[in-house]
Design an enzyme around this catalytic site. Structure first.
Site, mmCIF file in Angstrom:
data_model
loop_
_atom_site.group_PDB
_atom_site.id
_atom_site.type_symbol
_atom_site.label_atom_id
_atom_site.label_comp_id
_atom_site.label_asym_id
_atom_site.label_seq_id
_atom_site.Cartn_x
_atom_site.Cartn_y
_atom_site.Cartn_z
ATOM 1 N N GLU A 76 40.002 40.617 46.638
ATOM 2 C CA GLU A 76 41.099 40.003 45.894
ATOM 3 C C GLU A 76 40.516 39.258 44.706
ATOM 4 O O GLU A 76 39.363 38.828 44.726
ATOM 5 C CB GLU A 76 41.900 39.039 46.776
ATOM 6 C CG GLU A 76 41.081 37.929 47.399
ATOM 7 C CD GLU A 76 41.915 37.034 48.300
ATOM 8 O OE1 GLU A 76 43.146 36.974 48.080
ATOM 9 O OE2 GLU A 76 41.345 36.405 49.198
ATOM 10 N N PHE A 79 43.766 38.971 39.141
ATOM 11 C CA PHE A 79 44.889 39.789 38.701
ATOM 12 C C PHE A 79 45.350 40.803 39.734
ATOM 13 O O PHE A 79 46.337 41.505 39.507
ATOM 14 C CB PHE A 79 44.524 40.512 37.402
ATOM 15 C CG PHE A 79 44.239 39.569 36.261
ATOM 16 C CD1 PHE A 79 45.263 38.956 35.575
ATOM 17 C CD2 PHE A 79 42.931 39.277 35.887
ATOM 18 C CE1 PHE A 79 45.006 38.083 34.521
ATOM 19 C CE2 PHE A 79 42.659 38.408 34.849
ATOM 20 C CZ PHE A 79 43.699 37.804 34.162
ATOM 21 N N ASP A 211 33.502 44.924 31.213
ATOM 22 C CA ASP A 211 33.239 44.031 32.342
ATOM 23 C C ASP A 211 32.281 44.687 33.341
ATOM 24 O O ASP A 211 32.515 44.656 34.547
ATOM 25 C CB ASP A 211 34.552 43.651 33.026
ATOM 26 C CG ASP A 211 34.435 42.368 33.850
ATOM 27 O OD1 ASP A 211 33.476 41.602 33.616
ATOM 28 O OD2 ASP A 211 35.282 42.144 34.732
#
Length: 548
Positions: A76, A79, A211
């Protein structure tokens, strides 16, 4: 764009395993596999929370229950949350577009291989806090990445009211922190072959991930399989855009840009700015730093990414960033492997991050880097010397055991001493090669930074082709070598590219097939790989005009 640096919503996000033994009663069902029962390895309170989340997701997006049995939460983040699920009706759907046609000799063949009897997927529930534009961008980019090697493939996506769920394959992986200090050099080679193949494929489609970090590259050390995931910050690269820096923007021929030629007046201006910055560095403390009331116009640039993995051009707010920022991030991961330290950089903001680099590379290197982006760099911090260290010297300081191979395969024959010497020499040769690749990845000038394709031909990563693959290339009359033999061409390219076209009305990708037929393709279809044509042209593609 706002700094979304600590986005952690990756498929297969790190999960904490409980210390207690699994629930024996829950594990006793002979029809279930180990992958279906991982939730029982977690602490009771965490398990209860996950079960509540699964019930809520099934209630909020009821159409999921028809095709998927949710069994666990994988991770988790800011977003989204990601869940593991059993694909109940896998065989009832057309799966070819996302599975691709990777040949057996390709490191990505596992993506195309016939799956086992039970197929698991990752369901990414994107939170309503994400903007519709961000969600659309991620789904669209994932669709364009179909067929790419070692990239998480979009199977399908659901929308129910304000809820969006993306479905992707599930890949077993280990936490980076569990293996980065112990993975043998051959394992490090496998890691970066997968990562650079993923980057090569998406960069060829003008997509920058933004990223790249260990949490977003799911690697299984046992199989040497890695998958790049979480495209929530990914963007499309605009080519041939005017640059405000002293380098050009990316182009088809120069994906990392080029140094811009300077007029005499521009060169003089830059030189004077650098002289002023050096005078400021030599002055008292109150003259160095950012003014309390800064009247200079603000500079806006994309800073998306994760702290510790941002390239210098991102930190300097360059407005003409390219796919080179992903290569820097990959180099930072390689630095952690070689230095046996993670994370290496852990600054709280961009100024601290620049100072971390300056403490290693020195003031002169940072001044030159700043100049490239029409910036100046000034500091009077004593620890920042004029001329810093090379990346090799940095690694050697972090890891004094760098040149001592781990005794994973001790020699067992009579020539033990000679074998040990040869093993050590081979290890040191590979380390020297890895350090050279590291230096080229962490080049502060993005226009000189190695590309993903070049990295795959670097001595540390290059792999010779088998005789079988060479023969197949000769069969199609194409002379390719190394990674090019397994490269999935962007749609409409490759040996059969002349039989592909984009419909001028619908803007859909189509192919010409024999006897005057055409076919509209869905994303992932019609991709030529290496010297091979796409699946629609294995029998040929040189059609006469009257046949089309």
């Amino acid at each position: 764009m706002d700094d979304e640096g600590d986005d952690q919503d990756a498929e297969g996000e790190d999960v904490e395993l409980a210390d207690e033994q699994p629930n024996e009663e829950a594990l006793s069902d002979g029809d279930e596999t180990d992958e279906e029962r991982t939730i029982y390895l977690k602490k009771p309170e965490e398990r209860s929370q996950i079960e509540d989340e699964i019930r809520d997701l099934e209630h909020t997006v009821p159409m999921l229950k028809k095709d998927y049995k949710l069994v666990d939460r994988l991770g988790e983040g800011t977003f989204s949350s990601v869940y593991k699920a059993l694909d109940i009706n896998y065989t009832g759907y057309y799966n070819h577009p996302w599975r691709g046609n990777h040949p057996v000799a390709s490191s990505a063949f596992y993506q195309s291989a016939v799956p086992p009897s039970k197929v698991f997927v990752a369901l990414k529930r994107i939170y309503v806090t994400s903007s519709p534009a961000r969600i659309l961008n991620e789904i669209s980019i994932l669709e364009d990445c179909r067929g790419c090697r070692h990239v998480s493939q979009l199977i399908t996506a659901f929308r129910c009211n304000d809820q969006v769920v993306a479905v992707m394959p599930y890949f077993r992986n280990d936490d980076f922190r569990m293996y980065y200090q112990t993975l043998p050099i051959s394992g490090i080679q496998g890691y970066f072959r997968c990562l650079f193949r993923a980057l090569r494929d998406i960069h060829s489609r003008q997509i920058v991930h933004r990223d790249v970090k260990p949490a977003n590259f799911l690697f299984d050390p046992r199989e040497s399989h890695g998958t790049l995931c979480d495209f929530g910050l990914a963007q499309r690269v605009e080519l041939d855009v005017a640059s405000s820096c002293n380098h050009t923007g990316p182009s088809q021929d120069y994906p990392h840009g080029q140094i811009s030629p300077l007029t005499q007046a521009e060169a003089t201006r830059i030189k004077n700015l650098m002289i002023d910055a050096r005078k400021k560095s030599a002055g008292p403390a109150e003259r160095v730093g950012i003014p309390a009331e800064d009247s200079r116009p603000s500079v806006k640039a994309n800073r998306a990414g994760t702290r510790g993995f941002r390239a210098p051009e991102v930190l300097f707010k360059c407005q003409n960033q390219s796919v080179a920022i992903d290569i820097w991030s990959a180099g930072t991961i390689l630095l952690s492997f070689l230095a046996c330290k993670f994370p290496i950089f852990n600054a709280n903001d961009d100024i601290e991050a620049l100072m971390e680099l300056a403490a290693i590379l020195g003031k002169r290197k940072m001044e030159k880097c700043a100049q490239l982006h029409n910036r100046t760099f000034a500091t009077n911090v004593p620890a920042v010397v004029d001329r810093g260290l090379t990346w090799q010297e940095t690694v050697e300081r972090f890891n004094p055991h760098l040149y001592y191979p781990a005794p994973t395969d001790p020699p067992s024959h009579s020539h033990r001493a000679q074998q040990a010497h040869e093993y050590s020499e081979k290890h040191n040769t590979l380390i020297a090669s890895a350090l050279d690749l590291l230096t080229q990845c962490l080049e502060t000038d993005p226009t000189k930074r190695i590309t993903a394709r070049e990295a795959l031909y670097h001595p540390f990563l290059v792999e010779p082709l088998s005789e079988e693959v060479k023969a197949e290339c000769e069969r199609w009359g194409v002379n390719v070598s190394g990674d090019d033999a397994f490269f999935p061409w962007p749609p409409g390219n490759g040996v059969c590219g002349t039989a592909h076209f984009v419909d001028p009305v619908t803007d859909q990708h189509c192919v010409r097939i024999a006897r005057g037929r055409t076919r509209v393709l869905v994303a992932g279809e019609g991709i030529a790989i290496g010297a091979r044509p796409c699946e629609f042209h294995t029998g040929g593609w040189d059609f006469d005009a009257e046949d089309c």
